[in-house]
Design a protein around this motif. Structure first.
Motif, PDB file in Angstrom:
ATOM      1  N   TYR A  27      18.307  -7.995  37.168  1.00  0.00           N
ATOM      2  CA  TYR A  27      19.365  -8.660  36.471  1.00  0.00           C
ATOM      3  C   TYR A  27      20.134  -7.333  35.390  1.00  0.00           C
ATOM      4  CZ  TYR A  27      17.184 -12.901  37.655  1.00  0.00           C
ATOM      5  OH  TYR A  27      16.981 -13.970  38.334  1.00  0.00           O
ATOM      6  N   THR A  28      19.473  -6.560  35.017  1.00  0.00           N
ATOM      7  CA  THR A  28      20.277  -5.387  34.091  1.00  0.00           C
ATOM      8  C   THR A  28      20.887  -4.362  34.971  1.00  0.00           C
ATOM      9  OG1 THR A  28      18.086  -4.039  34.022  1.00  0.00           O
ATOM     10  CG2 THR A  28      18.536  -5.742  32.330  1.00  0.00           C
ATOM     11  N   ASN A  29      20.281  -3.953  36.268  1.00  0.00           N
ATOM     12  CA  ASN A  29      20.928  -3.183  37.247  1.00  0.00           C
ATOM     13  C   ASN A  29      20.965  -1.825  36.582  1.00  0.00           C
ATOM     14  OD1 ASN A  29      21.704  -2.380  39.703  1.00  0.00           O
ATOM     15  ND2 ASN A  29      23.836  -2.799  39.332  1.00  0.00           N
ATOM     16  N   THR A  30      20.029  -1.317  35.577  1.00  0.00           N
ATOM     17  CA  THR A  30      20.122  -0.262  34.613  1.00  0.00           C
ATOM     18  C   THR A  30      20.275   1.320  35.638  1.00  0.00           C
ATOM     19  OG1 THR A  30      18.784  -1.372  33.174  1.00  0.00           O
ATOM     20  CG2 THR A  30      19.099   0.925  32.910  1.00  0.00           C
ATOM     21  N   ALA A  31      21.137   1.867  35.167  1.00  0.00           N
ATOM     22  CA  ALA A  31      21.277   3.148  35.810  1.00  0.00           C
ATOM     23  C   ALA A  31      20.205   4.220  35.427  1.00  0.00           C
ATOM     24  CB  ALA A  31      22.902   3.793  35.373  1.00  0.00           C
ATOM     25  N   VAL A  32      19.706   4.881  35.995  1.00  0.00           N
ATOM     26  CA  VAL A  32      18.499   5.858  35.716  1.00  0.00           C
ATOM     27  C   VAL A  32      18.763   7.276  36.719  1.00  0.00           C
ATOM     28  CG1 VAL A  32      15.973   6.312  36.109  1.00  0.00           C
ATOM     29  CG2 VAL A  32      16.713   3.997  35.669  1.00  0.00           C
ATOM     30  N   ALA A  33      18.547   8.205  36.035  1.00  0.00           N
ATOM     31  CA  ALA A  33      18.997   9.559  36.491  1.00  0.00           C
ATOM     32  C   ALA A  33      17.574  10.534  36.466  1.00  0.00           C
ATOM     33  CB  ALA A  33      20.209  10.313  35.673  1.00  0.00           C
TER      34      ALA A  33
ATOM     35  N   GLY B 154      14.370  -6.652  34.473  1.00  0.00           N
ATOM     36  CA  GLY B 154      15.148  -5.743  33.519  1.00  0.00           C
ATOM     37  C   GLY B 154      14.591  -4.657  32.919  1.00  0.00           C
ATOM     38  N   VAL B 155      15.347  -3.649  32.629  1.00  0.00           N
ATOM     39  CA  VAL B 155      14.920  -2.208  31.891  1.00  0.00           C
ATOM     40  C   VAL B 155      15.811  -2.108  30.865  1.00  0.00           C
ATOM     41  CG1 VAL B 155      14.529   0.143  32.274  1.00  0.00           C
ATOM     42  CG2 VAL B 155      14.119  -1.318  34.365  1.00  0.00           C
TER      43      VAL B 155
ATOM     44  N   SER C 207      10.945   2.980  27.865  1.00  0.00           N
ATOM     45  CA  SER C 207       9.528   3.045  27.788  1.00  0.00           C
ATOM     46  C   SER C 207       9.217   1.784  28.884  1.00  0.00           C
ATOM     47  CB  SER C 207       9.192   2.415  26.303  1.00  0.00           C
ATOM     48  OG  SER C 207       9.900   1.386  26.150  1.00  0.00           O
ATOM     49  N   TYR C 208      10.054   0.995  29.260  1.00  0.00           N
ATOM     50  CA  TYR C 208       9.661  -0.001  30.542  1.00  0.00           C
ATOM     51  C   TYR C 208       9.293   0.950  31.488  1.00  0.00           C
ATOM     52  CZ  TYR C 208      11.615  -3.944  28.032  1.00  0.00           C
ATOM     53  OH  TYR C 208      11.942  -5.006  27.146  1.00  0.00           O
ATOM     54  N   LEU C 209      10.118   2.066  32.103  1.00  0.00           N
ATOM     55  CA  LEU C 209       9.688   2.650  33.232  1.00  0.00           C
ATOM     56  C   LEU C 209       8.539   3.614  33.181  1.00  0.00           C
ATOM     57  CD1 LEU C 209      13.285   3.717  34.293  1.00  0.00           C
ATOM     58  CD2 LEU C 209      11.829   1.903  35.097  1.00  0.00           C
ATOM     59  N   ALA C 210       8.241   3.951  31.747  1.00  0.00           N
ATOM     60  CA  ALA C 210       7.055   4.912  31.500  1.00  0.00           C
ATOM     61  C   ALA C 210       5.743   4.448  31.906  1.00  0.00           C
ATOM     62  CB  ALA C 210       7.039   5.356  30.057  1.00  0.00           C
ATOM     63  N   ARG C 211       5.793   2.884  31.928  1.00  0.00           N
ATOM     64  CA  ARG C 211       4.462   2.191  32.104  1.00  0.00           C
ATOM     65  C   ARG C 211       4.193   2.268  33.763  1.00  0.00           C
ATOM     66  NH1 ARG C 211       6.616  -0.449  27.766  1.00  0.00           N
ATOM     67  NH2 ARG C 211       5.224  -0.848  26.098  1.00  0.00           N
ATOM     68  N   TYR C 212       5.477   2.260  34.710  1.00  0.00           N
ATOM     69  CA  TYR C 212       5.358   2.198  35.912  1.00  0.00           C
ATOM     70  C   TYR C 212       5.254   3.634  36.642  1.00  0.00           C
ATOM     71  CZ  TYR C 212       7.176  -2.413  35.972  1.00  0.00           C
ATOM     72  OH  TYR C 212       7.298  -3.925  35.704  1.00  0.00           O
TER      73      TYR C 212
ATOM     74  N   VAL D 281      17.299   7.052  31.210  1.00  0.00           N
ATOM     75  CA  VAL D 281      17.739   5.831  31.464  1.00  0.00           C
ATOM     76  C   VAL D 281      19.097   5.462  30.370  1.00  0.00           C
ATOM     77  CG1 VAL D 281      16.765   3.441  31.325  1.00  0.00           C
ATOM     78  CG2 VAL D 281      15.424   5.259  31.749  1.00  0.00           C
ATOM     79  N   ASP D 282      19.939   5.034  31.332  1.00  0.00           N
ATOM     80  CA  ASP D 282      20.945   4.481  30.542  1.00  0.00           C
ATOM     81  C   ASP D 282      20.818   3.359  29.451  1.00  0.00           C
ATOM     82  OD1 ASP D 282      23.898   4.423  29.802  1.00  0.00           O
ATOM     83  OD2 ASP D 282      24.234   2.638  31.505  1.00  0.00           O
ATOM     84  N   GLY D 283      21.465   3.696  28.281  1.00  0.00           N
ATOM     85  CA  GLY D 283      20.933   2.595  27.107  1.00  0.00           C
ATOM     86  C   GLY D 283      19.602   3.031  26.168  1.00  0.00           C
ATOM     87  N   SER D 284      18.919   4.107  26.561  1.00  0.00           N
ATOM     88  CA  SER D 284      18.030   4.752  25.848  1.00  0.00           C
ATOM     89  C   SER D 284      18.193   6.019  25.318  1.00  0.00           C
ATOM     90  CB  SER D 284      16.742   4.415  26.558  1.00  0.00           C
ATOM     91  OG  SER D 284      15.521   5.047  25.735  1.00  0.00           O
ATOM     92  N   PRO D 285      17.982   6.377  24.069  1.00  0.00           N
ATOM     93  CA  PRO D 285      18.166   7.854  23.601  1.00  0.00           C
ATOM     94  C   PRO D 285      16.928   8.716  24.003  1.00  0.00           C
ATOM     95  CG  PRO D 285      17.476   6.305  21.789  1.00  0.00           C
ATOM     96  CD  PRO D 285      17.970   5.464  22.875  1.00  0.00           C
TER      97      PRO D 285
END
Length: 470
Positions: free
Chosen positions: A160-166, A193-194, A198-203, A237-241
């Motif tokens: 749902y968030t379709n968050t951009a990740v680089a 959603g992401v 930190s959400y992706l760090a767990r994966y 991750v877009d939206g995270s510093p």
């Protein structure tokens, strides 16, 4: 008959008040659509509507694209999925009567300005920090890595968030198999959603580690670039510093962002003090309990008499007393973190001074136990990213020491070391360069040699070029 992309988009956003549609005739009928909540009105008017107002003889969508390309970023989405992705990200879409589509970048820019991150302040060195905008963060990396070898792989994660990740790495330094592994793990993430990195760090943690983090984080571009120059991979991750770095070593917790801008001798001293502080923070409470209950003969006589005089009227056992002190300090820390800043200062002063002194004066707690608990709590903050984990370990080791004496402390320490030594992810041992022993990497572990003498990249981090120069 095949359903048109424009019709499907209208059905998808039917009933949404921020859906905007405008029809324009430029020689061919055009439909201009955008999301008012995601688009900048000035950009829509400047880069889309005004150029279209001066076109009256267009024969195809290519003519429209040529005129709009002068203003802002313009592209042709290859499929309906790309059309929806651009639309939800704030692009304005222009459809012709044949359902051809072009998208114009009219995204609104909302975010804070670049400033020094509160978690990584330095006395010397750069003060720029990452922000919540991924484009700005990539610019901060490009600003420092002016080379075509800096590669960026763009992904989208979250249903749902379709968050951009680089995924960012330096070609010719990072190992491609590690990059492919990271990309594969990100592509396999199946989540609604992401909202933060930190959400992706767990994966990305392949071992699903319970204690200690296996993915590094940083808010400073210079630190991220420094790690990439050693062969690591940065994930923005877009939206995270907070930018993730992989692989990650335990010794990185002992290092500070300002270490590389100070004299190497002072840096070495600071790291030794951090290491001693962490060991003391975890072991001081349990050693106090063990020596007082089981091995009091080890304590010097004058010190033992002082402790006994201070704690003879305490109604609790030494173990119960220390557990109460540690729990109180943990509660104060949690309350201080969640209170407004002005109230938090008052809370910390009341908790640390008034509450502690009142408990000692009332005879509920002994002054030595309060002092040990305070020293242990202060030492935890030399590793701020691991404060909660070390606090949990401190409680566990204190319980085992209070129940089994020094034997419990030794067993728990050995189990912890074995656990840490067994951890390995992305072909990188967690305790390197000490376990396994890699003498060449000790140049920047605890002791640091001068930067001009660091001619090799760490062997602990997988890379394809171990030479730092040339």
């Amino acid at each position: 008959m095949k359903e048109l992309c424009f019709d499907k988009l209208q059905v998808l956003y039917r009933g949404q008040d921020d859906f905007r549609l405008r029809e324009i005739d430029c020689g061919i009928p055009l439909k201009v659509v955008c999301l008012d909540s995601m688009c900048d009105d000035v950009k829509v008017a400047t880069f889309v509507l005004q150029p279209l107002a001066y076109i009256s003889d267009a024969s195809s969508i290519n003519d429209i694209e040529t005129k709009l390309s002068v203003g802002n970023g313009v592209r042709k989405p290859p499929n309906f999925y790309a059309i929806v992705e651009d639309f939800t990200n704030g692009y304005t879409l222009v459809f012709d009567d044949k359902d051809n589509c072009i998208s114009v970048d009219t995204r609104t820019v909302i975010g804070r300005s670049i400033a020094e991150p509160p978690t990584s302040m330095v006395m010397r060195g750069p003060r720029e920090g990452f922000v919540e905008d991924m484009k700005v963060n990539l610019t901060l990396l490009r600003k420092r890595l002016k080379t075509p070898n800096l590669k960026i792989i763009n992904l989208n994660v979250g249903k749902y968030t379709n968050t951009a990740v680089a995924v960012c790495y330096i070609e010719g330094i990072s190992q491609q198999r590690i990059v492919d592994d990271v990309v594969q793990r990100l592509q396999s993430v199946n989540v609604d959603g992401v909202l933060d990195s930190s959400y992706l760090a767990r994966y990305l943690d392949g071992n699903k580690t319970v204690l200690f983090r296996r993915v590094g984080t940083t808010e400073k571009p210079d630190i991220a670039v420094g790690k990439m120059l050693e062969g690591r991979i940065a994930i923005i991750v877009d939206g995270s510093p907070m930018v993730l770095t992989i692989p990650y070593l335990f010794v990185e917790d002992m290092q500070s962002p300002g270490d590389y801008y100070e004299n190497s001798s002072m840096t070495t001293l600071s790291r030794v003090l951090r290491f001693i502080s962490v060991i003391a923070s975890v072991l001081l409470p349990t050693m106090y309990v063990c020596l007082q209950v089981y091995n009091y003969q080890i304590i010097p006589l004058r010190f033992l008499i002082t402790i006994l005089n201070a704690s003879e009227s305490i109604p609790f056992s030494p173990l119960s007393e220390m557990i109460i002190v540690l729990v109180i300090f943990d509660i104060l820390r949690e309350a201080n973190l969640r209170m407004p800043s002005a109230v938090g200062i008052s809370l910390s002063l009341v908790g640390a001074i008034v509450l502690g002194d009142a408990a000692v004066q009332a005879g509920l707690l002994g002054a030595p136990a309060v002092m040990i608990g305070a020293l242990s709590g202060i030492g935890l903050y030399t590793l701020p990213d691991n404060t909660l984990i070390l606090s949990l370990l401190r409680l566990i080791v204190t319980l085992l020491g209070g129940l089994m004496g020094l034997l419990g402390v030794i067993i728990s320490t050995l189990v912890l070391i074995i656990y840490l030594a067994s951890m390995q992810d992305y072909k990188t041992p967690f305790l390197a360069p000490f376990t396994p022993d890699i003498p060449a990497d000790r140049q920047d572990a605890v002791a640091q040699i001068p930067v001009p003498k660091m001619k090799k990249r760490p062997r602990s981090i997988p890379n394809v070029n171990d030479e730092r120069r040339g």
